[in-house]
Design a protein around this motif. Structure first.
Motif, PDB file in Angstrom:
ATOM      1  N   HIS A   1      24.147  52.159  23.424  1.00 13.83           N
ATOM      2  CA  HIS A   1      22.723  51.855  23.290  1.00 13.83           C
ATOM      3  C   HIS A   1      22.271  51.110  24.536  1.00 13.83           C
TER       4      HIS A   1
ATOM      5  N   LEU B   1      20.249  56.555  23.886  1.00 12.59           N
ATOM      6  CA  LEU B   1      21.570  56.705  23.288  1.00 12.59           C
ATOM      7  C   LEU B   1      22.401  57.669  24.122  1.00 12.59           C
TER       8      LEU B   1
ATOM      9  N   TRP C   1      26.488  48.160  22.343  1.00 11.73           N
ATOM     10  CA  TRP C   1      25.381  47.724  23.180  1.00 11.73           C
ATOM     11  C   TRP C   1      26.003  46.967  24.363  1.00 11.73           C
TER      12      TRP C   1
END
Length: 457
Positions: free
Chosen positions: A88, A94, A218
């Protein structure tokens, strides 16, 4: 202090975490009388504090150990297969990176608490006696007596098994006693990073709100957030941050700072985490440590395995898999040599030590990869080239991640071959930016010159 007599074939396992019950099951199947002693209450009866139960990623080595014990088929229902990493970006983009060459190469997210309970149930069903609230307070290196103290009553007892096996984790009481041995080597290395558990909530209908068959990352350079799926539609999230510094746990000391930090760095996660404030301030900050020691055994009376002998950081998803592979190795040696404990213990350490040292190093290296490199286009390009090379040379070139995760190749071999392959990839990838431009003639020369077929190892 009372003392119970020694029984032939009696084994005391210290620690009822994952490794202790798994090993106990297989020992009981071989006719040994096995008792487990655990300082905590029975987690099936008492709710464990939140924030200390990072989801686990079970892969080939762990699955093999469970299969050998006849348990894997019953565990599949509490696993969620993950096919790859879903990265992310701050801009909410994505990027999916598959773990393996096809959909058979997946890792499985499983709740530590669910797996622990299932292993305990299976151990008890096979006749293993489990004693909770019994803290190991010492071990006599000469007689083999294990000293215990009830956490409920304070009553002190001792048991005298044939052998004691310390599967009692990073703070092992058995290892503490073994540190009295002459020339006992011990080191621990803490990361200057901690972790905090958070939760992504399920949708109102109980479904997963983001892709369930992926490990979500992330990556933000000096820190990261990850999320692993649960069968109930939630995701177990782990925030990895330095303890000190500008972006650190020390700096996030108010609700406003936490909210601002997440809105800045993880904007697409915020709507998924309605209980962020409660999770963040209610759950403790965990630490991560690499432990190495030797020897792992004492006088044919005691043996360490799992985290008690070789704790590693979680970034290769191999802590549990490595500990379960300890069980596989121990049982193979037991079946080969019988219960000749001094010899078996020496053989076990000889077989495992180089491999556990290797995976400890690989786990530390993978922290940097997950935190930073997975967002680098050049890194992602190299991953594509790896898979292309594996497709053309499946007996020779297997990516390092696959060797560790989808094979039972010794960790030390995966480490050494991985270094050779990393040099190849640098030589092949640095001059190009498209797979179509890969110099296959050069790749063929390098691979046949520097790598032996895996089946020859």
């Amino acid at each position: 202090m009372t003392c119970s007599p020694r029984s032939p074939g009696k084994i005391a396992l210290i620690g009822s975490g994952l490794t202790g019950p798994l090993l106990a099951i297989s020992l009981a199947q071989r006719g040994f009388e096995v008792e487990i002693y655990e300082r905590r209450p029975d987690p099936r009866q008492v709710r464990i504090n939140a924030g200390r139960s990072i989801n686990l990623a079970i892969s080939t080595r762990g699955i093999h150990a469970l299969r050998e014990a006849g348990l894997w088929d019953s565990m599949c229902g509490i696993c969620v297969p993950m096919k790859g990493r879903m990265m992310h970006s701050v801009a909410r983009e994505l990027t999916f990176q598959p773990y393996g060459k096809d959909e058979t190469e997946v890792i499985n997210s499983i709740s530590r608490a669910d797996l622990n309970a299932a292993l305990m149930d299976a151990a008890e069903a096979r006749g293993v006696a489990m004693h909770f609230n019994e803290r190991c307070t010492g071990f006599d290196l000469q007689t083999g007596a294990v000293r215990l103290r009830s956490e409920e009553t304070g009553r002190e007892t001792a048991v005298e098994p044939d052998i004691a096996i310390g599967a009692d984790g990073t703070a092992s009481a058995i290892r503490s006693e073994m540190m009295q041995l002459p020339r006992f080597n011990f080191s621990q290395q803490y990361l200057d990073y901690g972790y905090k558990e958070l939760t992504i909530a399920a949708a109102p209908d109980g479904a997963h709100r983001i892709e369930p068959h992926a490990l979500h990352i992330w990556p933000r350079g000096s820190f990261m957030l990850i999320a692993l799926p649960n069968v109930d539609g939630t995701f177990a999230c782990i925030l990895f941050l330095p303890f000190e510094g500008s972006a650190s746990f020390a700096g996030l000391d108010s609700e406003a700072k936490v909210r601002d930090f997440f809105e800045t760095h993880f904007p697409d996660a915020i709507p998924l985490m309605p209980h962020l404030k409660e999770n963040y301030f209610g759950n403790p900050i965990g630490s991560m440590v690499t432990i190495r020691c030797s020897p792992w055994h004492a006088n044919g009376k005691a043996l360490l395995l799992g985290d008690a002998a070789h704790a590693i950081v979680p970034f290769f998803g191999q802590g549990m898999n490595c500990a379960f592979e300890d069980c596989t190795c121990f049982l193979e040696l037991l079946d080969r040599h019988g219960p000749h404990w001094p010899h078996l213990f020496r053989e076990f350490e000889h077989a495992r030590k180089a491999n556990t040292d290797a995976i400890a190093d690989l786990a530390l290296e993978n922290f940097i990869e997950m935190r930073d490199r997975v967002a680098d286009p050049r890194f992602l390009f190299r991953k594509k080239v790896e898979l292309a090379l594996e497709a053309r040379y499946p007996r020779l070139f297997v990516p390092k991640y696959a060797m560790v995760t989808f094979h039972r190749i010794p960790y030390s071999v995966a480490q050494s071959r991985g270094r050779i392959q990393d040099r190849m990839l640098a030589e092949l990838c640095d001059p190009i930016s498209r797979i179509e431009d890969l110099d296959w003639q050069k790749a063929d020369l390098l691979i046949h010159r520097d790598l032996t077929p895996l089946e020859d190892l």
